[in-house]
Design an enzyme around this catalytic site. Structure first.
Site, mmCIF file in Angstrom:
data_model
loop_
_atom_site.group_PDB
_atom_site.id
_atom_site.type_symbol
_atom_site.label_atom_id
_atom_site.label_comp_id
_atom_site.label_asym_id
_atom_site.label_seq_id
_atom_site.Cartn_x
_atom_site.Cartn_y
_atom_site.Cartn_z
ATOM 1 N N LYS A 1 0.827 -1.213 0.000
ATOM 2 C CA LYS A 1 0.000 0.000 0.000
ATOM 3 C C LYS A 1 0.854 1.252 0.000
ATOM 4 C CE LYS A 1 -4.265 -1.868 1.823
ATOM 5 N NZ LYS A 1 -5.312 -1.820 2.828
ATOM 6 N N LYS B 1 -4.289 -11.527 -5.888
ATOM 7 C CA LYS B 1 -5.543 -11.776 -5.155
ATOM 8 C C LYS B 1 -6.638 -10.803 -5.609
ATOM 9 C CE LYS B 1 -4.785 -8.716 -1.317
ATOM 10 N NZ LYS B 1 -4.894 -8.305 0.005
ATOM 11 N N LYS C 1 -10.300 -5.028 -3.621
ATOM 12 C CA LYS C 1 -11.228 -3.910 -3.847
ATOM 13 C C LYS C 1 -10.578 -2.834 -4.684
ATOM 14 C CE LYS C 1 -13.235 -4.418 0.715
ATOM 15 N NZ LYS C 1 -12.746 -4.024 2.040
HETATM 16 P P1 TYM Z 1 -9.936 -6.346 4.427
HETATM 17 O O1 TYM Z 1 -11.027 -5.351 4.606
HETATM 18 O O2 TYM Z 1 -8.872 -6.048 3.436
HETATM 19 O O3 TYM Z 1 -10.545 -7.743 4.066
HETATM 20 C C1 TYM Z 1 -11.595 -8.289 4.847
HETATM 21 C C2 TYM Z 1 -11.464 -9.803 4.920
HETATM 22 O O4 TYM Z 1 -11.502 -10.359 3.604
HETATM 23 C C3 TYM Z 1 -10.356 -11.187 3.411
HETATM 24 N N1 TYM Z 1 -9.948 -11.101 2.011
HETATM 25 C C4 TYM Z 1 -9.813 -12.160 1.216
HETATM 26 N N2 TYM Z 1 -10.001 -13.473 1.442
HETATM 27 C C5 TYM Z 1 -9.816 -14.308 0.395
HETATM 28 N N3 TYM Z 1 -9.451 -13.872 -0.849
HETATM 29 C C6 TYM Z 1 -9.254 -12.575 -1.112
HETATM 30 N N4 TYM Z 1 -8.914 -12.182 -2.320
HETATM 31 C C7 TYM Z 1 -9.433 -11.653 -0.044
HETATM 32 N N5 TYM Z 1 -9.340 -10.310 0.044
HETATM 33 C C8 TYM Z 1 -9.650 -9.982 1.314
HETATM 34 C C9 TYM Z 1 -9.293 -10.604 4.345
HETATM 35 O O5 TYM Z 1 -8.291 -11.531 4.627
HETATM 36 C C10 TYM Z 1 -10.122 -10.235 5.541
HETATM 37 O O6 TYM Z 1 -10.348 -11.365 6.348
HETATM 38 N N6 TYM Z 1 -7.161 -5.349 8.475
HETATM 39 C C11 TYM Z 1 -8.274 -6.110 7.972
HETATM 40 C C12 TYM Z 1 -9.557 -5.821 8.678
HETATM 41 C C13 TYM Z 1 -9.477 -5.900 10.170
HETATM 42 C C14 TYM Z 1 -9.558 -7.085 10.942
HETATM 43 C C15 TYM Z 1 -9.474 -6.661 12.289
HETATM 44 C C16 TYM Z 1 -9.674 -8.436 10.618
HETATM 45 C C17 TYM Z 1 -9.365 -4.848 11.023
HETATM 46 N N7 TYM Z 1 -9.356 -5.328 12.285
HETATM 47 C C18 TYM Z 1 -9.495 -7.577 13.338
HETATM 48 C C19 TYM Z 1 -9.701 -9.345 11.682
HETATM 49 C C20 TYM Z 1 -9.595 -8.911 13.004
HETATM 50 C C21 TYM Z 1 -8.480 -5.775 6.499
HETATM 51 O O7 TYM Z 1 -8.035 -4.767 6.025
HETATM 52 O O8 TYM Z 1 -9.273 -6.672 5.831
#
Ligand code: TYM
Length: 337
Positions: free
Chosen positions: A118, A201, A204
């Site tokens: 990022k 992967k 968004k």
């Molecule tokens: P974020 O918002 O990027 O993604 C949310 C969840 O989706 C999963 N994910 C995927 N899984 C499979 N294939 C993909 N292509 C894919 N893209 C995203 C991510 O692994 C995630 O589980 N920092 C985290 C959010 C967060 C969080 C937390 C998660 C903040 N606090 C506490 C768990 C516990 C994030 O940016 O996820």
């Protein structure tokens, strides 16, 4: 004792309400949250503070936050088992994040793959929040004495960092200061790949939105995106991530949605063409998403009900988070008010 409910262990997870959620978020996270909810005490959030590490349009951020919560419920999260809330409604997240900022190291944060990714796209002025973001995530997790964190593969490194910081602080302040959490990574589709570029992967922020299936996509859009999905050379439909990333991704998506094993899916496609695999994967995805989309729209039509759900979730979350924060404040040596 740190554990709040002796009968059930605690799960916590969250998604950033940026853009629309996609199939990776659904398969890597939400679908597993639903699967695990009955056996755990669950906290699920829309992590708007994390979203703010990147500039957000205010109206869009508000809409996306409601939409994320509506999708959680529409996907099957049961309010009798889960606390749903918005991260910024619980001020203890920011408060604990500061204390963790004083215990995380520059070196370990610099090694985070997502920060490297990022920050390389952020231009000359990289927000500090992008760097300390994993410690805010650690705060989310540690506030609730969380045992298990269901996430996609890309977040595993952040959960590992959380473990390191928790263990470090337990060494300073006593073993029961924080519960040391484990990641829960689903065996299939923990990394859903971009349909047009299946070695990256699904994301968004992908340059081309046609590589991502958004949970809001219409059936026609889903058909079109799968039709255009990049497949591999050759014609055999076999699961081989190294040599056939496109085909393997479609097989993984099917398997995660239907529960059918990869071997069974391969067997079903012997002698068939890539076109069959694409078309049938699109059908399976549409069938899964259709009721979720319908229910999401119904829920979004009554924001006051969503507000009520979020208020209730935040009240319960605050009650728990405050206990953890006070425990730490006391151990650090802050005078208690
Ligand atoms: P974020 O918002 O990027 O993604 C949310 C969840 O989706 C999963 N994910 C995927 N899984 C499979 N294939 C993909 N292509 C894919 N893209 C995203 C991510 O692994 C995630 O589980 N920092 C985290 C959010 C967060 C969080 C937390 C998660 C903040 N606090 C506490 C768990 C516990 C994030 O940016 O996820």
């Amino acid at each position: 004792m740190a554990t709040p409910t002796p009968s059930k262990k605690v799960i916590l997870s969250g998604i950033q309400p940026t853009n629309n959620l996609h199939l990776g978020n659904y398969l890597g996270a939400v679908k597993n949250w639903v699967k695990l909810q009955k056996d755990f005490h669950c906290y699920y959030m829309a992590v708007d503070l994390h979203a703010y590490t990147v500039r957000q349009d205010p109206a869009q951020l508000r809409d996306n936050t409601y939409q994320a919560i509506a999708i959680y419920i529409a996907a099957g999260l049961d309010l009798d088992h889960c606390m749903l809330f918005v991260q910024s409604h619980v001020p203890q997240h920011s408060q604990l994040a500061w204390l963790l900022n004083c215990n995380g190291y520059m070196g370990e944060l610099s090694r985070m793959t997502q920060f490297k990714d990022k920050s390389s796209k952020a231009g000359a002025n990289i927000p500090v929040g992008l760097f300390t973001y994993p410690l805010l995530m650690a705060a989310d997790i540690l506030l609730y004495d969380t045992h298990l964190v269901p996430v996609g593969d890309d977040q595993k490194q952040h959960v590992e960092l959380t473990r390191d910081v928790a263990q470090r602080m337990n060494g300073l302040y006593g073993d029961d200061t924080f519960v040391v959490p484990e990641p829960y990574i689903a065996p299939v589709a923990a990394r859903v790949m971009d349909l047009l570029n299946p070695t990256s992967k699904m994301s968004k922020s992908a340059v081309n939105p046609n590589g991502s299936i958004f949970l809001t996509d219409t059936p026609a859009e889903i058909d079109k995106k799968f039709k255009r999905a990049e497949t591999d050379s050759g014609k055999d439909i076999v699961h081989d991530r190294q040599n056939k990333p496109g085909v393997s991704n479609l097989i993984d998506i099917q398997s995660a949605l239907t529960g059918e094993t990869i071997a069974a899916i391969e067997a079903r496609y012997v002698g068939k063409m890539y076109g069959h695999l694409k078309m049938e994967t699109a059908e399976i995805v549409k069938k899964e998403l259709e009721p979720i989309q319908k229910r999401t729209q119904e829920l979004l039509a009554d924001k006051s009900e969503l507000d009520r759900i979020l208020k209730n979730g935040a009240e319960k979350a605050i009650a728990k988070a405050e206990v953890t924060l006070r425990r730490l404040h006391e151990r650090i040596g802050f005078i208690m008010p």
